[in-house]
Design an enzyme around this catalytic site. Structure first.
Site, mmCIF file in Angstrom:
data_model
loop_
_atom_site.group_PDB
_atom_site.id
_atom_site.type_symbol
_atom_site.label_atom_id
_atom_site.label_comp_id
_atom_site.label_asym_id
_atom_site.label_seq_id
_atom_site.Cartn_x
_atom_site.Cartn_y
_atom_site.Cartn_z
ATOM 1 N N ARG A 255 1.577 12.406 1.830
ATOM 2 C CA ARG A 255 1.121 12.082 3.175
ATOM 3 C C ARG A 255 -0.047 12.987 3.533
ATOM 4 N NH1 ARG A 255 3.003 7.904 2.662
ATOM 5 N NH2 ARG A 255 4.611 6.858 3.858
ATOM 6 N N GLU A 284 -5.498 8.582 9.030
ATOM 7 C CA GLU A 284 -5.763 7.213 8.556
ATOM 8 C C GLU A 284 -5.841 6.254 9.736
ATOM 9 O OE1 GLU A 284 -2.780 6.256 5.646
ATOM 10 O OE2 GLU A 284 -3.204 8.061 4.490
ATOM 11 N N HIS A 302 -5.057 4.745 0.729
ATOM 12 C CA HIS A 302 -3.591 4.732 0.786
ATOM 13 C C HIS A 302 -3.025 3.486 0.079
ATOM 14 C CE1 HIS A 302 0.162 6.029 3.261
ATOM 15 N NE2 HIS A 302 0.509 5.509 2.092
HETATM 16 O O1 LIG Z 1 5.703 3.674 0.396
HETATM 17 C C1 LIG Z 1 5.019 4.455 1.062
HETATM 18 O O2 LIG Z 1 5.501 5.420 1.628
HETATM 19 C C2 LIG Z 1 3.605 4.249 1.195
HETATM 20 O O3 LIG Z 1 2.906 5.179 1.420
HETATM 21 C C3 LIG Z 1 3.052 2.880 1.057
HETATM 22 O O4 LIG Z 1 3.378 2.306 -0.136
#
Ligand SMILES: O=C(O)C(=O)CO
Length: 344
Positions: A255, A284, A302
Site C-alpha cells: 500500500r 492514488e 496499482h
Molecule cells: O487486492 C488488493 O489488495 C489490491 O490491491 C488490488 O488487487
C-alpha cells in the site's frame, strides 16, 4: 427454515455462475449494487436489505462506492450479520477490528491474487536491478537521443539480481510467492522481517533468514520489498531509508500509505537507494510528480493484482468462504480472527 440472506455488494458476478447458482439455492440474495455512501447508509438505517447474515463483494472495482467501512457504517449493520467476504488482498478500507467487535468475520482474497501480485513484484524487482524503466521510457519517447542515451549508459549502473539479497517486509502468502520466484528465477537470497518468525515449513524451503529487527534487515538487503498490510502507520520513513544498505533498491506492492514518499524521493536523490519500483502510491490516483520524473523509478497504476485469474478467484473465494462458514462454522481466509476473542 428460512434461508439466510446475503447482501451482495456491487456488480453481478461474471465467471463463477455454477457456484453462484449453488449459493442461490442455499441463501436469499439481496443486492445493493453500487450505492454511494449516503444512500447505502439510508438503506441500512431503514432496514432495506433485511436481516442479512453475510455480505459478499465479488469485485475490487465495484461494491465499494460507500467508501471506507468504518465504525459509522459498521454500527448500522444488523446484529444478524456474521461474515463479510470481499475481493482483494488489502483490507485497509475496512476496520476489521470494529467488525470483530460485532462478531463479524472479515475474509479477504489474497489467495486469489497471490500469483499475479508476485509476478508484478518480480518484474519491479528486476527493474530495480536492470533499470528497465529508463530503457522503456527512452524507447517510448521516440527520441533517438534518448534511445542512444539509454542504450549506451544503462549498463554502467545496472546489475544482475543473481546472488543478491531480497529483504521482504511481511512474509505472508504474497511475500512467500515472491521469494520462491526470486530464488527460482534469479537465485536471490531471501531475508525477511515480520512480527513473528515463520514456521520451519515456510522458512526452510526458502532458506530464508529471519530478522526480528527491521533495521537490521534493511542494512543487509540489496533490494527491499514491502509486502505487509497497511495497519495505519508508515513503515518506510526517512530513518528507515537511511537504515538501508547504501545503493540498495526499494519495491512496494503493498500500500502506498506505508511509505513516506518525500523520504523516498530524498533517498533516491541522495543516491542512498539507486532505484525503486512502485505499484502503489500514497495518494492514488495521484502520482508523486517527483517520483514520476525519475528515470530509475518504475511506476505502475496499482495493477499488480489485476489479472483475469485473480478476478475469477476473487469471485470464487468469496462464495467459498460463505459456504464454508455456514457449513462448518469456519471460513477459509478470515483476517480478523485474532480480534474475535471468544466470540466464535
Ligand atoms: O487486492 C488488493 O489488495 C489490491 O490491491 C488490488 O488487487
Amino acid at each position: 427454515m428460512a434461508k439466510p440472506t446475503i447482501l451482495h455488494l456491487g456488480d453481478d458476478i461474471r465467471w463463477n455462475h455454477d457456484l453462484y447458482a449453488l449459493l442461490q439455492t442455499r441463501f436469499t440474495i439481496v443486492r445493493s449494487h453500487s450505492m454511494p455512501r449516503a444512500e447505502f447508509k439510508r438503506a441500512l438505517e431503514t432496514h432495506q436489505f433485511g436481516d442479512f447474515a453475510a455480505m459478499y463483494r465479488p469485485f475490487w472495482n465495484t461494491g465499494g462506492e460507500m467508501g471506507n467501512w468504518d465504525e459509522e457504517l459498521i454500527a448500522l449493520l444488523p446484529p444478524t450479520c456474521r461474515i463479510f467476504t470481499s475481493a482483494g488482498a488489502g483490507f485497509d478500507w475496512v476496520d476489521t477490528r470494529a467488525l470483530a467487535s460485532r462478531n463479524i468475520l472479515y475474509c479477504n482474497s489474497a489467495a486469489a491474487c497471490t500469483e499475479s501480485v508476485a509476478d508484478a513484484a518480480l518484474w519491479l524487482i528486476l527493474h530495480t536491478f536492470r533499470n528497465f524503466g529508463w530503457s522503456a521510457a527512452s524507447a517510448r519517447s521516440c527520441d533517438p537521443a534518448r534511445f542512444w542515451d539509454a542504450n549506451r549508459n544503462i549498463a554502467a549502473s545496472t546489475h544482475n539480481p543473481n546472488g543478491h539479497t531480497l529483504g521482504i517486509i511481511g512474509l505472508g502468502r504474497i511475500g512467500v510467492r515472491v521469494a520462491q520466484k526470486a530464488r527460482a528465477a534469479c537465485h536471490m537470497r531471501v531475508l525477511y522481517n515480520d512480527v513473528r518468525r515463520m514456521d520451519p515449513a515456510v522458512e526452510v524451503p526458502l532458506e530464508a533468514t529471519y530478522y526480528a529487527e527491521l533495521d537490521a534487515m534493511l542494512a543487509e538487503a540489496d533490494c527491499v520489498l514491502l509486502a505487509t498490510p497497511f495497519a495505519g502507520e508508515k513503515v518506510m520513513c526517512a530513518l528507515r531509508f537511511a537504515a538501508m544498505k547504501p545503493g540498495a533498491r526499494f519495491v512496494n506492492i503493498a500500500r502506498g500509505k506505508l511509505v513516506d514518499e518525500g523520504a523516498l524521493v530524498g533517498a533516491l536523490r541522495s543516491g542512498q537507494i539507486v532505484a525503486a519500483g512502485l505499484d502503489v502510491h500514497f495518494d492514488e490516483p495521484n502520482i508523486n510528480p517527483e517520483l514520476a520524473g525519475m528515470d530509475n523509478v518504475l511506476l505502475l497504476s496499482h495493477t499488480a493484482g489485476a489479472s483475469l485469474e485473480s478476478h475469477i478467484g476473487f469471485e470464487k473465494l468469496g462464495i467459498e468462504n460463505i459456504l464454508a462458514f455456514f457449513e462448518t462454522g469456519k471460513a477459509l481466509t478470515p483476517v480478523n480472527l485474532e480480534f474475535m476473542g471468544a466470540k466464535l
